[in-house]
Scaffold this active site. Structure first.
Site, PDB file in Angstrom:
ATOM      1  N   LYS A 204       0.822  -1.208   0.000  1.00 22.17           N
ATOM      2  CA  LYS A 204       0.000   0.000   0.000  1.00 22.17           C
ATOM      3  C   LYS A 204       0.857   1.260   0.000  1.00 22.17           C
ATOM      4  O   LYS A 204       2.038   1.235   0.332  1.00 22.17           O
ATOM      5  CB  LYS A 204      -0.989  -0.035   1.168  1.00 22.17           C
ATOM      6  CG  LYS A 204      -2.068  -1.094   0.941  1.00 22.17           C
ATOM      7  CD  LYS A 204      -3.177  -1.075   1.960  1.00 22.17           C
ATOM      8  CE  LYS A 204      -4.265  -2.081   1.569  1.00 22.17           C
ATOM      9  NZ  LYS A 204      -5.354  -2.169   2.551  1.00 22.17           N
ATOM     10  N   ARG A 244      -3.489 -10.124   4.998  1.00 23.86           N
ATOM     11  CA  ARG A 244      -3.856 -10.217   3.579  1.00 23.86           C
ATOM     12  C   ARG A 244      -2.693  -9.670   2.749  1.00 23.86           C
ATOM     13  O   ARG A 244      -2.346  -8.492   2.865  1.00 23.86           O
ATOM     14  CB  ARG A 244      -5.134  -9.411   3.323  1.00 23.86           C
ATOM     15  CG  ARG A 244      -5.672  -9.446   1.908  1.00 23.86           C
ATOM     16  CD  ARG A 244      -6.964  -8.626   1.815  1.00 23.86           C
ATOM     17  NE  ARG A 244      -7.531  -8.654   0.477  1.00 23.86           N
ATOM     18  CZ  ARG A 244      -7.170  -7.824  -0.506  1.00 23.86           C
ATOM     19  NH1 ARG A 244      -6.255  -6.896  -0.296  1.00 23.86           N
ATOM     20  NH2 ARG A 244      -7.737  -7.914  -1.702  1.00 23.86           N
TER      21      ARG A 244
END
Length: 266
Positions: A204, A244
């Site tokens: 991210k 995840r």
């Protein structure tokens, strides 16, 4: 939880697994690398992403879910659409991963309640196209806890028992750089909500920005995966039930070393 994006526009791997055979093959590789769950998604939730119709979403993911479930995989469907969730459950998915926590589609919670599937309720303040417009917090932890508590209350009211709930603090969703670190530092507070805690930091922007501060070049995928593995280990040590990730092997190895360091799992 291994990420399997069957999309043309996901921020990290968009288009790589858009055709069904490539997606199924990559899912099998994630399993071989040590994934316990495959999270299959047909709609990008990257910042600025436009929504796609549930019909397009289902065309992308249902054949992949069917094949992987028949292979024996535990499959999660990453969707904000109730109709897609139900079709995925019929195809073999056992978890619905709704980053909106049921806010994007008012039919989601009642739909999941009528099945035996589990649901991951994400912290979400609005669609990807303008998510950062909502990144205003006076006390980010208190607000995330309160908003996730409301998602749990609504899920319970719809008929979903707590043992079928998972909560996700929504790292990167409606949160700017430092706000994500604030949430990660307080994961133990979130784990006390009751349901299992899912954390996703993989590749991210806030990780990319952190790495860019120590290098004159853009961080490579390998460096971002290393940062993901480190944050995933720290998340697990702070109470996360699942992490995840895109690179399952790197995170699995990091988690194994952390286990041995702690004297566990010999």
């Amino acid at each position: 939880m291994g990420i399997l994006n069957v999309t043309p526009d996901s921020f990290s791997d968009g288009g790589r697994y858009l055709d069904h055979e490539s997606a199924i093959g990559h899912g099998r590789k994630l399993l071989a690398d040590g994934a316990d769950i495959l999270d299959v998604g047909g709609e990008s939730t990257r910042p600025g992403a436009q929504r796609v119709s549930p019909e397009v979403e289902r065309e992308r993911v249902i054949p992949v879910i069917e094949a992987l479930a028949q292979w024996g995989a535990v499959v999660s469907i990453d969707t904000m659409n109730a109709s897609t969730a139900l079709a995925a459950i019929t195809a073999g998915a056992r978890i619905v991963n709704d980053v909106s926590g049921g806010l994007a589609d008012p039919e989601m919670l009642p739909a999941v309640a009528g099945t035996d599937a589990e649901i991951a309720l994400g912290h979400w303040r609005g669609p990807s196209v303008d998510m950062y417009a909502h990144a205003q917090y006076a006390d980010i932890i208190a607000e995330v806890v309160a908003e996730l508590t409301r998602r749990m209350t609504d899920a319970a009211a719809a008929g979903i028992p707590e043992e079928r709930m998972i909560v996700d603090p929504g790292i990167g969703f409606g949160k700017r750089g430092g706000q994500n670190w604030d949430v990660l530092r307080r994961l133990p507070d979130l784990s006390r909500l009751g349901p299992r805690l899912l954390v996703g930091t993989s590749r991210k922007r806030f990780l990319t920005d952190a790495l860019a501060e120590v290098s004159e070049t853009d961080p490579t995928t390998e460096r971002r995966d290393l940062a993901t593995a480190v944050t995933s280990v720290l998340a697990a040590q702070s109470g996360a039930w699942a992490v995840r990730v895109h690179d399952v092997a790197a995170t699995r190895d990091a988690l194994r070393i952390a286990q041995l360091w702690a004297g566990e799992g010999r």
